[in-house]
Design a protein around this motif. Structure first.
Motif, PDB file in Angstrom:
ATOM      1  N   PHE A  71       4.430  -3.374   4.660  1.00 54.26           N
ATOM      2  CA  PHE A  71       3.984  -4.570   5.374  1.00 54.26           C
ATOM      3  C   PHE A  71       5.066  -5.615   5.670  1.00 54.26           C
ATOM      4  N   LEU A  78      -4.353  -0.353   5.154  1.00 53.69           N
ATOM      5  CA  LEU A  78      -3.247  -0.293   6.119  1.00 53.69           C
ATOM      6  C   LEU A  78      -3.534  -1.156   7.347  1.00 53.69           C
ATOM      7  N   ASP A  79      -4.815  -1.314   7.699  1.00 51.22           N
ATOM      8  CA  ASP A  79      -5.156  -2.149   8.864  1.00 51.22           C
ATOM      9  C   ASP A  79      -5.686  -3.530   8.442  1.00 51.22           C
ATOM     10  N   GLY A  80      -5.450  -3.893   7.174  1.00 56.47           N
ATOM     11  CA  GLY A  80      -6.051  -5.144   6.702  1.00 56.47           C
ATOM     12  C   GLY A  80      -5.076  -6.100   6.048  1.00 56.47           C
ATOM     13  N   GLN A 134       5.188  -6.693   9.328  1.00 55.79           N
ATOM     14  CA  GLN A 134       3.961  -7.430   9.676  1.00 55.79           C
ATOM     15  C   GLN A 134       4.009  -8.839   9.098  1.00 55.79           C
ATOM     16  N   ASN A 173       0.856  -1.188   0.000  1.00 49.22           N
ATOM     17  CA  ASN A 173       0.000   0.000   0.000  1.00 49.22           C
ATOM     18  C   ASN A 173       0.894   1.240   0.000  1.00 49.22           C
ATOM     19  N   GLU A 182      -3.253  -8.733   7.340  1.00 48.93           N
ATOM     20  CA  GLU A 182      -3.412 -10.147   7.699  1.00 48.93           C
ATOM     21  C   GLU A 182      -4.633 -10.759   7.009  1.00 48.93           C
TER      22      GLU A 182
END
Ligand code: ATR
Length: 262
Positions: free
Chosen positions: A65, A41-43, A68, A10, A45
């Protein structure tokens, strides 16, 4: 159906990974499809789970990412553990596996230029994630001495404290960018200066034989100064191709030749 691959990031629109992997596939006769996936950004996983649930074979991970992805893996390669970042994912026996191919991509790009790494003295400018990922592969390729120069000296010192046990065969040291001097075989710009359009000024009493810029497709004051000194230079497209080849080889068991794609 062809094997499914993707790069997740992203933003993602700029990614050249699909064209590279499709070019490797054509050359090696493998039937695959490689797409771009924009994850919120919060998705991250959820998007990874979704991909592998739908029988995706392998995924590359890009900004922001990679850390993460590292945290998500059940199994990591040694070089991914040291980099603390993952750019290559695949599923094996229901376990998410992660590797980091960026550093080997740089090593392979430098070798394709015929610049010698064995017993070399290398200067890396920058002490962020990009630097962390390349130290171990450079040492495994034979670099004997690596100096990390950073604007914020403490960050370079921290990086060395973190990495020194992983590469006992090499001599690592840190220096502030303002105190930089000496003689090196290769200097690598691993700062984000070119990406953000900043100027990086190399001191007069810094000498080197080759200059590698990790960024590509951007104006680089670092490369301009190296060229003005008559030193052979390269920007980071070869590293991009190198990391992609390494991922392709993990997933497909076939290794395209880097020089065919430069
Ligand atoms: P990456 O993961 O790409 O390495 P990063 O962790 O944000 O990105 O690190 C960026 C690196 O570029 C850092 O070493 C940074 O220096 P600081 O640690 O002092 O911030 C370096 N950098 C960025 N812009 C720079 C500039 N204009 N001059 C010198 N170094 C710069």
């Amino acid at each position: 159906m062809s094997k499914q691959f993707a790069v997740i990031g992203n933003p993602i629109e700029h990614s050249r990974s699909p064209e590279l992997h499709h070019a490797f596939a054509e050359k090696t006769g493998i039937d695959l499809h490689y797409s771009k996936r924009l994850a919120p950004l919060d998705g991250f996983e959820a998007s990874v789970n979704d991909f592998f649930t739908q029988n995706g074979v392998g995924m590359n991970v890009t900004v922001p990412f990679k850390e993460q992805a590292f945290a998500l893996c059940g199994q990591l390669t040694e070089r991914a553990k040291i980099a603390k970042a993952v750019n290559t994912l695949w599923m094996e026996n229901g376990v998410l596996h992660g590797d980091n191919t960026d550093g080997q991509g740089l090593v392979d790009a430098i070798k394709a230029l015929d610049w010698n790494i064995k017993n070399s003295q290398i200067l890396i400018i920058g002490a962020g994630g990009a630097t962390r990922g390349v130290i171990y592969p450079l040492v495994k390729a034979g670099a004997r001495k690596i100096v990390i120069a950073n604007r914020t000296l403490a960050r370079a010192e921290q990086l060395i404290a973190d990495l020194k046990d992983a590469v006992p065969e090499a001599e690592l040291s840190a220096i502030g960018l303002d105190a930089l001097n000496g003689q090196f075989d290769i200097v690598i710009n691993a700062t984000s200066a070119s990406l953000s359009g900043d100027t990086l000024t190399l001191p007069e009493n810094l000498n080197f034989n080759y200059a590698y810029e990790m960024a590509y497709g951007k104006p680089s004051s670092f490369l301009d100064q190296a060229k003005a000194r008559g030193v052979p230079t390269s920007e980071g497209f070869g590293m991009l191709v190198g990391q992609a080849i390494e991922a392709f080889a993990i997933w497909n068991g076939v290794r395209p030749n880097l020089k065919d794609f430069l």
